[in-house]
Motif scaffolding. Structure first.
Motif, PDB file in Angstrom:
ATOM      1  N   PHE A  26      40.315  44.253  37.701  1.00 13.20           N
ATOM      2  CA  PHE A  26      40.358  43.875  39.108  1.00 13.20           C
ATOM      3  C   PHE A  26      40.923  45.014  39.932  1.00 13.20           C
ATOM      4  O   PHE A  26      41.567  45.920  39.412  1.00 13.20           O
ATOM      5  CB  PHE A  26      41.174  42.597  39.331  1.00 13.20           C
ATOM      6  CG  PHE A  26      42.644  42.778  39.092  1.00 13.20           C
ATOM      7  CD1 PHE A  26      43.501  43.037  40.148  1.00 13.20           C
ATOM      8  CD2 PHE A  26      43.178  42.690  37.814  1.00 13.20           C
ATOM      9  CE1 PHE A  26      44.862  43.205  39.929  1.00 13.20           C
ATOM     10  CE2 PHE A  26      44.531  42.854  37.589  1.00 13.20           C
ATOM     11  CZ  PHE A  26      45.374  43.118  38.655  1.00 13.20           C
ATOM     12  N   ALA A  27      40.646  44.956  41.229  1.00 13.75           N
ATOM     13  CA  ALA A  27      41.156  45.954  42.175  1.00 13.75           C
ATOM     14  C   ALA A  27      41.487  45.216  43.463  1.00 13.75           C
ATOM     15  O   ALA A  27      40.779  44.297  43.864  1.00 13.75           O
ATOM     16  CB  ALA A  27      40.106  47.027  42.421  1.00 13.75           C
ATOM     17  N   TRP A  28      42.564  45.640  44.109  1.00 12.96           N
ATOM     18  CA  TRP A  28      43.038  44.931  45.290  1.00 12.96           C
ATOM     19  C   TRP A  28      43.502  45.927  46.340  1.00 12.96           C
ATOM     20  O   TRP A  28      44.067  46.961  46.002  1.00 12.96           O
ATOM     21  CB  TRP A  28      44.208  44.026  44.910  1.00 12.96           C
ATOM     22  CG  TRP A  28      44.270  42.800  45.743  1.00 12.96           C
ATOM     23  CD1 TRP A  28      45.025  42.624  46.864  1.00 12.96           C
ATOM     24  CD2 TRP A  28      43.564  41.598  45.549  1.00 12.96           C
ATOM     25  NE1 TRP A  28      44.809  41.373  47.374  1.00 12.96           N
ATOM     26  CE2 TRP A  28      43.915  40.716  46.577  1.00 12.96           C
ATOM     27  CE3 TRP A  28      42.627  41.165  44.596  1.00 12.96           C
ATOM     28  CZ2 TRP A  28      43.401  39.434  46.700  1.00 12.96           C
ATOM     29  CZ3 TRP A  28      42.115  39.889  44.708  1.00 12.96           C
ATOM     30  CH2 TRP A  28      42.495  39.041  45.744  1.00 12.96           C
ATOM     31  N   THR A  29      43.258  45.614  47.599  1.00 14.42           N
ATOM     32  CA  THR A  29      43.800  46.384  48.711  1.00 14.42           C
ATOM     33  C   THR A  29      44.454  45.405  49.668  1.00 14.42           C
ATOM     34  O   THR A  29      44.500  44.201  49.403  1.00 14.42           O
ATOM     35  CB  THR A  29      42.698  47.176  49.455  1.00 14.42           C
ATOM     36  OG1 THR A  29      41.763  46.250  50.002  1.00 14.42           O
ATOM     37  CG2 THR A  29      42.009  48.168  48.544  1.00 14.42           C
ATOM     38  N   GLY A  33      40.090  41.750  47.610  1.00 17.69           N
ATOM     39  CA  GLY A  33      40.080  42.186  46.224  1.00 17.69           C
ATOM     40  C   GLY A  33      38.736  41.968  45.580  1.00 17.69           C
ATOM     41  O   GLY A  33      37.874  41.266  46.116  1.00 17.69           O
ATOM     42  N   CYS A  34      38.554  42.559  44.416  1.00 13.37           N
ATOM     43  CA  CYS A  34      37.329  42.415  43.640  1.00 13.37           C
ATOM     44  C   CYS A  34      37.703  42.283  42.173  1.00 13.37           C
ATOM     45  O   CYS A  34      38.775  42.727  41.755  1.00 13.37           O
ATOM     46  CB  CYS A  34      36.427  43.636  43.800  1.00 13.37           C
ATOM     47  SG  CYS A  34      35.792  43.885  45.461  1.00 13.37           S
ATOM     48  N   ALA A  35      36.811  41.687  41.396  1.00 13.40           N
ATOM     49  CA  ALA A  35      37.058  41.514  39.965  1.00 13.40           C
ATOM     50  C   ALA A  35      35.767  41.670  39.181  1.00 13.40           C
ATOM     51  O   ALA A  35      34.674  41.446  39.705  1.00 13.40           O
ATOM     52  CB  ALA A  35      37.670  40.143  39.699  1.00 13.40           C
ATOM     53  N   CYS A  44      33.735  39.790  44.824  1.00 12.24           N
ATOM     54  CA  CYS A  44      34.787  40.247  45.739  1.00 12.24           C
ATOM     55  C   CYS A  44      35.176  39.110  46.670  1.00 12.24           C
ATOM     56  O   CYS A  44      34.326  38.308  47.071  1.00 12.24           O
ATOM     57  CB  CYS A  44      34.312  41.433  46.567  1.00 12.24           C
ATOM     58  SG  CYS A  44      34.017  42.937  45.604  1.00 12.24           S
ATOM     59  N   TRP A  45      36.449  39.062  46.992  1.00 13.59           N
ATOM     60  CA  TRP A  45      36.921  38.107  47.980  1.00 13.59           C
ATOM     61  C   TRP A  45      36.741  38.744  49.337  1.00 13.59           C
ATOM     62  O   TRP A  45      37.141  39.880  49.565  1.00 13.59           O
ATOM     63  CB  TRP A  45      38.392  37.776  47.754  1.00 13.59           C
ATOM     64  CG  TRP A  45      38.609  36.886  46.595  1.00 13.59           C
ATOM     65  CD1 TRP A  45      38.676  35.525  46.604  1.00 13.59           C
ATOM     66  CD2 TRP A  45      38.789  37.286  45.236  1.00 13.59           C
ATOM     67  NE1 TRP A  45      38.887  35.050  45.340  1.00 13.59           N
ATOM     68  CE2 TRP A  45      38.957  36.117  44.472  1.00 13.59           C
ATOM     69  CE3 TRP A  45      38.819  38.515  44.580  1.00 13.59           C
ATOM     70  CZ2 TRP A  45      39.169  36.131  43.101  1.00 13.59           C
ATOM     71  CZ3 TRP A  45      39.013  38.546  43.210  1.00 13.59           C
ATOM     72  CH2 TRP A  45      39.188  37.373  42.486  1.00 13.59           C
ATOM     73  N   LYS A  65      38.800  49.858  44.272  1.00  7.23           N
ATOM     74  CA  LYS A  65      38.556  49.432  45.640  1.00  7.23           C
ATOM     75  C   LYS A  65      39.428  50.223  46.599  1.00  7.23           C
ATOM     76  O   LYS A  65      40.559  50.558  46.291  1.00  7.23           O
ATOM     77  CB  LYS A  65      38.867  47.937  45.783  1.00  7.23           C
ATOM     78  CG  LYS A  65      38.529  47.387  47.150  1.00  7.23           C
ATOM     79  CD  LYS A  65      38.597  45.898  47.175  1.00  7.23           C
ATOM     80  CE  LYS A  65      38.211  45.308  48.522  1.00  7.23           C
ATOM     81  NZ  LYS A  65      38.024  46.182  49.638  1.00  7.23           N
TER      82      LYS A  65
END
Length: 159
Positions: A26-29, A33-35, A44-45, A65
């Motif tokens: 996963f990656a978040w800013t 975020g995305c998974a 992605c959210w 991300k």
């Protein structure tokens, strides 16, 4: 594999779309975020909190991300990036055109990618053989280019 106190994405709140399998990466800013799930599917959210599957992405192994974009490594070692704005000022999404692709688009001829990392303005890939390739903002050498310069296409910075 993520374990412990983190919930499986399929156990999200009622009415919220979920990913069907456990999260692989996963990656978040600050804004979303995305998974990647075990099946390699990417979701992605959005800013409104809704989960959205990414259409057109090949099965992924890793994800990165930034505020304006997302990059993945595919199972076969290729790199794909896309963004949500039309402008890619420093080329961090690797399109080579200055315009952010809005759907997963292959970056150059990169192969053997093991992991992708993003900042707001540049992106780097670790290759299976240990090499590193970067692109984007590099005005003071932060993307590893020995001759600092912006590059909208990948440059080998470590063989």
């Amino acid at each position: 594999r993520l374990t412990g106190a983190l919930p499986k994405l399929r156990d999200a709140a009622p009415g919220v779309e979920t990913i069907a399998q456990d999260v692989r990466d996963f990656a978040w800013t600050a804004n979303a975020g995305c998974a990647v799930d075990e099946g390699g599917r990417v979701a992605c959210w959005r800013d409104d909190g809704q989960l959205e599957r990414v259409e057109g992405a090949p099965p992924a192994t890793t994800i990165a991300k930034s505020l304006g974009g997302v990059c993945i490594t595919s199972r076969d070692g290729r790199v794909f990036c896309w963004g949500r704005s039309t402008l890619d000022l420093y080329g961090s999404l690797g399109s080579g055109s200055g315009v952010a692709p809005t759907s997963p688009t292959r970056v150059g001829n990169l192969d053997e990618a093991q992991r992708v990392h993003m900042s707001e303005f540049h992106t780097c890939v670790l290759h299976r053989g240990g090499g590193v390739t970067c692109w984007g903002l590099d005005d003071v050498g932060q993307a590893g280019n020995p001759k600092p310069a912006h590059s909208a296409t990948p440059i080998v910075v470590l063989e």
